[in-house]
Every structure is written in C-alpha cells, then in structure tokens.
Design a protein around this motif. Structure first.
Motif, PDB file in Angstrom:
ATOM      1  N   ASN A  81      -4.597 -23.379   7.909  1.00 62.69           N
ATOM      2  CA  ASN A  81      -3.616 -22.286   7.814  1.00 62.69           C
ATOM      3  C   ASN A  81      -4.232 -21.026   7.203  1.00 62.69           C
ATOM      4  OD1 ASN A  81      -1.529 -23.981   8.838  1.00 62.69           O
ATOM      5  ND2 ASN A  81      -1.284 -24.863   6.791  1.00 62.69           N
ATOM      6  N   PHE A  82      -5.404 -20.708   7.661  1.00 65.36           N
ATOM      7  CA  PHE A  82      -6.134 -19.573   7.101  1.00 65.36           C
ATOM      8  C   PHE A  82      -5.438 -18.258   7.452  1.00 65.36           C
ATOM      9  CE2 PHE A  82      -9.358 -17.057   5.462  1.00 65.36           C
ATOM     10  CZ  PHE A  82      -9.862 -16.183   6.409  1.00 65.36           C
ATOM     11  N   GLU A  83      -5.203 -17.446   6.418  1.00 65.57           N
ATOM     12  CA  GLU A  83      -4.565 -16.142   6.580  1.00 65.57           C
ATOM     13  C   GLU A  83      -5.484 -15.079   5.978  1.00 65.57           C
ATOM     14  OE1 GLU A  83      -3.075 -13.191   7.575  1.00 65.57           O
ATOM     15  OE2 GLU A  83      -1.637 -14.777   8.096  1.00 65.57           O
ATOM     16  N   PRO A  84      -6.150 -14.269   6.819  1.00 67.17           N
ATOM     17  CA  PRO A  84      -7.110 -13.281   6.296  1.00 67.17           C
ATOM     18  C   PRO A  84      -6.502 -12.330   5.278  1.00 67.17           C
ATOM     19  CG  PRO A  84      -7.286 -13.478   8.683  1.00 67.17           C
ATOM     20  CD  PRO A  84      -6.083 -14.259   8.280  1.00 67.17           C
ATOM     21  N   ARG A  85      -5.227 -11.949   5.472  1.00 67.16           N
ATOM     22  CA  ARG A  85      -4.617 -10.970   4.584  1.00 67.16           C
ATOM     23  C   ARG A  85      -4.468 -11.486   3.152  1.00 67.16           C
ATOM     24  NH1 ARG A  85      -3.415  -5.453   5.304  1.00 67.16           N
ATOM     25  NH2 ARG A  85      -3.399  -5.019   7.530  1.00 67.16           N
ATOM     26  N   GLN A  86      -4.541 -12.799   2.955  1.00 66.73           N
ATOM     27  CA  GLN A  86      -4.502 -13.334   1.593  1.00 66.73           C
ATOM     28  C   GLN A  86      -5.782 -13.007   0.829  1.00 66.73           C
ATOM     29  OE1 GLN A  86      -3.605 -17.516   1.763  1.00 66.73           O
ATOM     30  NE2 GLN A  86      -1.500 -17.177   2.451  1.00 66.73           N
ATOM     31  N   HIS A  87      -6.791 -12.547   1.540  1.00 67.57           N
ATOM     32  CA  HIS A  87      -8.067 -12.202   0.909  1.00 67.57           C
ATOM     33  C   HIS A  87      -8.246 -10.691   0.802  1.00 67.57           C
ATOM     34  CE1 HIS A  87      -9.867 -16.318   1.088  1.00 67.57           C
ATOM     35  NE2 HIS A  87      -8.889 -16.447   1.958  1.00 67.57           N
ATOM     36  N   LEU A  88      -7.180  -9.959   0.994  1.00 66.06           N
ATOM     37  CA  LEU A  88      -7.261  -8.505   0.933  1.00 66.06           C
ATOM     38  C   LEU A  88      -6.057  -7.969   0.160  1.00 66.06           C
ATOM     39  CD1 LEU A  88      -8.317  -6.097   3.730  1.00 66.06           C
ATOM     40  CD2 LEU A  88      -6.196  -5.651   2.497  1.00 66.06           C
ATOM     41  N   ARG A  89      -6.335  -7.069  -0.777  1.00 66.95           N
ATOM     42  CA  ARG A  89      -5.259  -6.499  -1.593  1.00 66.95           C
ATOM     43  C   ARG A  89      -5.455  -4.993  -1.704  1.00 66.95           C
ATOM     44  NH1 ARG A  89      -3.701  -5.676  -7.156  1.00 66.95           N
ATOM     45  NH2 ARG A  89      -5.814  -6.070  -7.896  1.00 66.95           N
ATOM     46  N   VAL A  90      -4.361  -4.271  -1.627  1.00 63.64           N
ATOM     47  CA  VAL A  90      -4.392  -2.817  -1.813  1.00 63.64           C
ATOM     48  C   VAL A  90      -3.914  -2.508  -3.220  1.00 63.64           C
ATOM     49  CG1 VAL A  90      -3.499  -0.596  -1.024  1.00 63.64           C
ATOM     50  CG2 VAL A  90      -3.991  -2.409   0.640  1.00 63.64           C
ATOM     51  N   HIS A  91      -4.757  -1.862  -3.987  1.00 63.47           N
ATOM     52  CA  HIS A  91      -4.427  -1.487  -5.366  1.00 63.47           C
ATOM     53  C   HIS A  91      -4.228   0.027  -5.385  1.00 63.47           C
ATOM     54  CE1 HIS A  91      -5.051  -2.183  -9.895  1.00 63.47           C
ATOM     55  NE2 HIS A  91      -4.621  -0.936  -9.735  1.00 63.47           N
ATOM     56  N   THR A  92      -2.980   0.439  -5.460  1.00 65.96           N
ATOM     57  CA  THR A  92      -2.656   1.864  -5.443  1.00 65.96           C
ATOM     58  C   THR A  92      -2.600   2.405  -6.865  1.00 65.96           C
ATOM     59  OG1 THR A  92      -1.367   1.559  -3.416  1.00 65.96           O
ATOM     60  CG2 THR A  92      -1.017   3.594  -4.656  1.00 65.96           C
ATOM     61  N   LEU A  93      -3.433   3.382  -7.135  1.00 69.07           N
ATOM     62  CA  LEU A  93      -3.453   4.017  -8.444  1.00 69.07           C
ATOM     63  C   LEU A  93      -2.451   5.172  -8.482  1.00 69.07           C
ATOM     64  CD1 LEU A  93      -7.331   4.192  -8.890  1.00 69.07           C
ATOM     65  CD2 LEU A  93      -5.775   2.592 -10.007  1.00 69.07           C
ATOM     66  N   PRO A  94      -2.019   5.573  -9.684  1.00 64.25           N
ATOM     67  CA  PRO A  94      -1.122   6.736  -9.779  1.00 64.25           C
ATOM     68  C   PRO A  94      -1.756   7.958  -9.137  1.00 64.25           C
ATOM     69  CG  PRO A  94      -1.261   5.576 -11.873  1.00 64.25           C
ATOM     70  CD  PRO A  94      -2.313   4.975 -11.000  1.00 64.25           C
ATOM     71  N   GLY A  95      -0.918   8.833  -8.598  1.00 66.61           N
ATOM     72  CA  GLY A  95      -1.427  10.022  -7.927  1.00 66.61           C
ATOM     73  C   GLY A  95      -2.338  10.846  -8.818  1.00 66.61           C
ATOM     74  N   HIS A  96      -3.476  11.230  -8.267  1.00 63.21           N
ATOM     75  CA  HIS A  96      -4.457  12.059  -8.972  1.00 63.21           C
ATOM     76  C   HIS A  96      -4.920  11.416 -10.287  1.00 63.21           C
ATOM     77  CE1 HIS A  96      -3.736  15.279  -6.090  1.00 63.21           C
ATOM     78  NE2 HIS A  96      -2.435  15.119  -6.292  1.00 63.21           N
ATOM     79  N   ALA A  97      -5.019  10.099 -10.285  1.00 62.85           N
ATOM     80  CA  ALA A  97      -5.535   9.399 -11.469  1.00 62.85           C
ATOM     81  C   ALA A  97      -7.012   9.740 -11.650  1.00 62.85           C
ATOM     82  CB  ALA A  97      -5.353   7.890 -11.305  1.00 62.85           C
ATOM     83  N   PRO A  98      -7.467   9.908 -12.882  1.00 61.29           N
ATOM     84  CA  PRO A  98      -8.892  10.223 -13.100  1.00 61.29           C
ATOM     85  C   PRO A  98      -9.784   9.054 -12.705  1.00 61.29           C
ATOM     86  CG  PRO A  98      -7.794   9.714 -15.176  1.00 61.29           C
ATOM     87  CD  PRO A  98      -6.715   9.772 -14.125  1.00 61.29           C
ATOM     88  N   LEU A  99     -11.072   9.339 -12.554  1.00 61.72           N
ATOM     89  CA  LEU A  99     -12.021   8.292 -12.164  1.00 61.72           C
ATOM     90  C   LEU A  99     -12.080   7.168 -13.192  1.00 61.72           C
ATOM     91  CD1 LEU A  99     -15.029  10.294 -10.652  1.00 61.72           C
ATOM     92  CD2 LEU A  99     -13.366   8.854  -9.465  1.00 61.72           C
ATOM     93  N   SER A 100     -11.759   7.484 -14.437  1.00 57.35           N
ATOM     94  CA  SER A 100     -11.771   6.444 -15.463  1.00 57.35           C
ATOM     95  C   SER A 100     -10.749   5.360 -15.151  1.00 57.35           C
ATOM     96  CB  SER A 100     -11.492   7.059 -16.840  1.00 57.35           C
ATOM     97  OG  SER A 100     -10.233   7.726 -16.853  1.00 57.35           O
ATOM     98  N   GLU A 101      -9.606   5.735 -14.553  1.00 60.29           N
ATOM     99  CA  GLU A 101      -8.600   4.753 -14.166  1.00 60.29           C
ATOM    100  C   GLU A 101      -9.116   3.872 -13.039  1.00 60.29           C
ATOM    101  OE1 GLU A 101      -5.676   3.967 -15.419  1.00 60.29           O
ATOM    102  OE2 GLU A 101      -5.896   5.401 -17.061  1.00 60.29           O
ATOM    103  N   LEU A 102      -9.837   4.473 -12.102  1.00 56.62           N
ATOM    104  CA  LEU A 102     -10.426   3.696 -11.007  1.00 56.62           C
ATOM    105  C   LEU A 102     -11.452   2.709 -11.552  1.00 56.62           C
ATOM    106  CD1 LEU A 102     -10.959   3.108  -8.005  1.00 56.62           C
ATOM    107  CD2 LEU A 102     -12.585   5.018  -8.018  1.00 56.62           C
ATOM    108  N   ARG A 103     -12.287   3.175 -12.460  1.00 56.59           N
ATOM    109  CA  ARG A 103     -13.296   2.282 -13.035  1.00 56.59           C
ATOM    110  C   ARG A 103     -12.642   1.134 -13.790  1.00 56.59           C
ATOM    111  NH1 ARG A 103     -15.571   7.436 -14.860  1.00 56.59           N
ATOM    112  NH2 ARG A 103     -17.162   8.137 -13.355  1.00 56.59           N
ATOM    113  N   ARG A 104     -11.565   1.425 -14.513  1.00 63.09           N
ATOM    114  CA  ARG A 104     -10.869   0.385 -15.262  1.00 63.09           C
ATOM    115  C   ARG A 104     -10.244  -0.639 -14.305  1.00 63.09           C
ATOM    116  NH1 ARG A 104      -7.967   3.489 -17.879  1.00 63.09           N
ATOM    117  NH2 ARG A 104      -9.352   3.715 -19.678  1.00 63.09           N
TER     118      ARG A 104
END
Length: 217
Positions: A81-104
């Motif tokens: 029952n392999f589902e490829p989408r279970q291995h992919l996640r979208v992590h949406t950061l707050p709008g115009h978040a600084p690069l430090s938030e992305l690194r964290r």
C-alpha cells in the motif's frame, strides 16, 4: 495532478552486507541519513512539482522498497500500500519570514527519524516568496552513498548531466582514472574511506561505551 497510489511489482532483493551495516549503526543520536538542500526558482505549481518529483524518484525501485532486517540475510521488500505522498511534506513558513526561520525549520526537520516500516526517504518542501522554494531531500545511507545520491538528484532535473548508477563508486576530484591500475585505485580509495569511517566509529564508541555495546549486541 495528483500522485496515484502505487503497488510495487518488483520482487524482494537481498540487502548488501555494507547496507545492512549502515542500517544497524543508525540510532536516534547518530542517524545514518544523507541530506541535501536544493534551492529552486520559478516554481509556479507546487502540486505539479511534487508529483513530478515523486514520479522521477520512483523510477528507482529502491524508493518503493522497505528495509527488512528481521531475517538473515536482510532484504529489501516491496512496501505494501505504498503512497508516495506520505514521503513528501510542504512546510509553509509565515509570509516574508527571514532566512533564520527557514534555517530553524530545516534544522527541526533534520532531527526527525525516518519510519523504519516504510521506504527510508523523505522530501520536505519549503515554499518561499517570489516563486522560490527550498527542497530538503533525506534518505538513509543504506539506500546509497553521498556520491550516488548526488548523481540521482542531478538526474531529477530536465537536463541530465551524466549517467551513473545510484551505487556507483566515488571518483577522485582530479578527474577520471585510466590505465590498468584504475580499478585497483578506486577500490583502495573506497577501502580508505571505509577505514576512516571505522576510525570515527571507534573513537565514538570509546566516548559512549554503553551505546556501543548495545549496538554490538
């Protein structure tokens, strides 16, 4: 466009001893996971990109197989029952978040363990303003080495640079090796890299004797 549920038709494969070693060395405090961060621009359709990434990765059978070390020898078996989408996640950061938030956010993702009951890989997409995106690729070292994964990631693009199997040995940075001793030199380089890793593991085991004993058992 939506990724379809896939039922692998490939058969069970025996696992190489070196791959099983990587699997057995994995601990929460010492994950044997290869990670790569890729920055993309001009991403207009996130869903289409996700589907295409899964499709291209699944051209390699290992990405739809589970590691099964409950038997001797260990093996790679098709994931039910392999589902490829279970291995992919979208992590949406707050709008115009600084690069430090992305690194964290990336740092938090790096410490997440891979599910041993499923194929040992995961993609995390970090959408950014102006159609930019950061892609975090993670896969267990038992599936391949760093050079092999780098080649695979290059092949995910539309312009394929070179063709080489996932498990191809690393070549020296000073170019191709030629002549009758070329195969021997490559093997010696691989042995040298393995011995360096063994030395690192030995130093770690001296600092953490209890954990080393548990892994040995």
């Amino acid at each position: 466009m939506t990724a379809k549920r896939t039922t692998p038709t490939i058969t069970t494969e025996w696992m190489a001893s070196v791959d099983r070693a990587w699997l057995q060395m994995d601990t929460p405090g010492n994950p044997m996971v290869v990670s790569a961060l890729i920055h993309l621009e001009g991403v207009a359709d996130l869903s289409a990109l996700s589907d295409e990434l899964c499709r291209r990765l699944l051209q390699h059978p290992r990405f739809s197989q589970c590691a099964d070390d409950r038997h001797t020898p260990a093996r790679w078996r098709p994931c039910e029952n392999f589902e490829p989408r279970q291995h992919l996640r979208v992590h949406t950061l707050p709008g115009h978040a600084p690069l430090s938030e992305l690194r964290r956010a990336i740092a938090d993702e790096l410490v997440q363990t891979l599910d041993p009951q499923r194929p040992l890989w995961h993609l995390t997409l970090f959408p950014r303003p102006h159609h930019k995106l950061s892609l975090l690729f993670r896969a267990h070292h038992a599936m391949g080495d760093g050079i092999g994964f780098m080649q695979l990631l290059l092949e995910l693009g539309d312009a394929r640079v070179v063709q080489r199997p996932l498990s191809a040995p690393a070549r020296r940075a000073d170019g191709e090796r030629h002549g009758p001793l070329a195969p021997l030199i490559l093997k010696l380089a691989a042995i040298d890299a393995a011995l360096q890793l063994l030395d690192q593991k030995w130093r770690w085991s001296r600092r953490h004797p209890a954990e080393a004993l548990q892994q040995l058992r």
